[in-house]
Design a protein around this motif. Structure first.
Motif, PDB file in Angstrom:
ATOM      1  N   ILE A 196       4.211  13.992   5.323  1.00  0.00           N
ATOM      2  CA  ILE A 196       3.650  12.679   5.673  1.00  0.00           C
ATOM      3  C   ILE A 196       2.556  12.851   6.721  1.00  0.00           C
ATOM      4  CG2 ILE A 196       4.131  10.421   6.716  1.00  0.00           C
ATOM      5  CD1 ILE A 196       5.181  10.735   3.890  1.00  0.00           C
ATOM      6  N   THR A 197       2.802  13.686   7.716  1.00  0.00           N
ATOM      7  CA  THR A 197       1.808  13.930   8.768  1.00  0.00           C
ATOM      8  C   THR A 197       0.526  14.507   8.187  1.00  0.00           C
ATOM      9  OG1 THR A 197       3.587  14.324  10.355  1.00  0.00           O
ATOM     10  CG2 THR A 197       1.403  15.129  10.945  1.00  0.00           C
ATOM     11  N   ILE A 198       0.653  15.505   7.336  1.00  0.00           N
ATOM     12  CA  ILE A 198      -0.533  16.112   6.714  1.00  0.00           C
ATOM     13  C   ILE A 198      -1.228  15.110   5.796  1.00  0.00           C
ATOM     14  CG2 ILE A 198      -1.291  17.904   5.094  1.00  0.00           C
ATOM     15  CD1 ILE A 198       1.027  19.634   6.257  1.00  0.00           C
ATOM     16  N   SER A 199      -0.450  14.320   5.065  1.00  0.00           N
ATOM     17  CA  SER A 199      -1.027  13.330   4.146  1.00  0.00           C
ATOM     18  C   SER A 199      -1.840  12.270   4.874  1.00  0.00           C
ATOM     19  CB  SER A 199       0.088  12.651   3.340  1.00  0.00           C
ATOM     20  OG  SER A 199       0.743  13.590   2.528  1.00  0.00           O
ATOM     21  N   GLY A 246      -8.060  10.228   1.536  1.00  0.00           N
ATOM     22  CA  GLY A 246      -7.533   9.743   0.264  1.00  0.00           C
ATOM     23  C   GLY A 246      -6.314   8.859   0.470  1.00  0.00           C
ATOM     24  N   PRO A 247      -5.833   8.266  -0.611  1.00  0.00           N
ATOM     25  CA  PRO A 247      -4.678   7.371  -0.525  1.00  0.00           C
ATOM     26  C   PRO A 247      -3.415   8.120  -0.091  1.00  0.00           C
ATOM     27  CG  PRO A 247      -5.797   7.143  -2.641  1.00  0.00           C
ATOM     28  CD  PRO A 247      -6.394   8.330  -1.956  1.00  0.00           C
ATOM     29  N   GLY A 257       0.801  -1.214   0.000  1.00  0.00           N
ATOM     30  CA  GLY A 257       0.000   0.000   0.000  1.00  0.00           C
ATOM     31  C   GLY A 257       0.835   1.264   0.000  1.00  0.00           C
ATOM     32  N   GLY A 258       0.185   2.345   0.431  1.00  0.00           N
ATOM     33  CA  GLY A 258       0.822   3.655   0.423  1.00  0.00           C
ATOM     34  C   GLY A 258       2.057   3.744   1.293  1.00  0.00           C
ATOM     35  N   TYR A 259       2.055   3.027   2.401  1.00  0.00           N
ATOM     36  CA  TYR A 259       3.207   3.086   3.306  1.00  0.00           C
ATOM     37  C   TYR A 259       4.456   2.477   2.683  1.00  0.00           C
ATOM     38  CZ  TYR A 259       0.042   4.647   6.916  1.00  0.00           C
ATOM     39  OH  TYR A 259      -0.870   5.380   7.631  1.00  0.00           O
ATOM     40  N   ALA A 260       4.297   1.547   1.762  1.00  0.00           N
ATOM     41  CA  ALA A 260       5.450   0.908   1.124  1.00  0.00           C
ATOM     42  C   ALA A 260       6.160   1.846   0.155  1.00  0.00           C
ATOM     43  CB  ALA A 260       5.009  -0.355   0.396  1.00  0.00           C
ATOM     44  N   THR A 300       0.719  12.266  -0.469  1.00  0.00           N
ATOM     45  CA  THR A 300       2.119  12.616  -0.255  1.00  0.00           C
ATOM     46  C   THR A 300       2.729  13.191  -1.530  1.00  0.00           C
ATOM     47  OG1 THR A 300       2.354  10.898   1.429  1.00  0.00           O
ATOM     48  CG2 THR A 300       4.377  11.723   0.429  1.00  0.00           C
ATOM     49  N   SER A 301       2.508  12.522  -2.639  1.00  0.00           N
ATOM     50  CA  SER A 301       3.063  13.000  -3.911  1.00  0.00           C
ATOM     51  C   SER A 301       2.509  14.367  -4.280  1.00  0.00           C
ATOM     52  CB  SER A 301       2.743  12.005  -5.030  1.00  0.00           C
ATOM     53  OG  SER A 301       3.301  10.760  -4.759  1.00  0.00           O
ATOM     54  N   THR A 302       1.223  14.560  -4.063  1.00  0.00           N
ATOM     55  CA  THR A 302       0.600  15.849  -4.385  1.00  0.00           C
ATOM     56  C   THR A 302       1.163  16.956  -3.507  1.00  0.00           C
ATOM     57  OG1 THR A 302      -1.412  14.699  -5.064  1.00  0.00           O
ATOM     58  CG2 THR A 302      -1.595  17.047  -4.631  1.00  0.00           C
TER      59      THR A 302
END
Length: 88
Positions: free
Chosen positions: A30-33, A38-39, A2-5, A44-46
């Motif tokens: 990361i904290t805000i994400s 959402g994913p 998932g996203g954490y990976a 994070t990327s956004t």
């Protein structure tokens, strides 16, 4: 999975390799994400795109990622149930 990976891979590219943002800024992202619906990897990327390129950077990242997500969502339904109609 998932996203954490994917987070360490994003960190490697934007913090360590390209030095676009600091480690502290990445931790804040990361904290805000995690708090944003959402994913995690998309958020994070956004937010990284926003930090590096402003609104244009955030939109570029979002629209670069979105087609893959819609493709996966559309076809994963039919892979699990091949007799399902294509109608929504």
């Amino acid at each position: 999975g998932g996203g954490y990976a994917i987070i360490p891979l994003i960190q490697e590219q934007v913090v360590e390799k390209n030095r676009w943002i600091s480690g502290k800024t990445f931790t804040d992202i990361i904290t805000i994400s995690q708090m944003t619906p959402g994913p995690l990897a998309v958020n994070t990327s956004t937010f990284v795109g926003l930090q590096v390129g402003g609104i244009i950077g955030a939109l570029a990242v979002y629209f670069a990622e979105s087609p893959f997500h819609w493709f996966y969502i559309s076809f994963s339904r039919h892979i699990r149930n091949p007799h399902m109609s294509w109608k929504c």
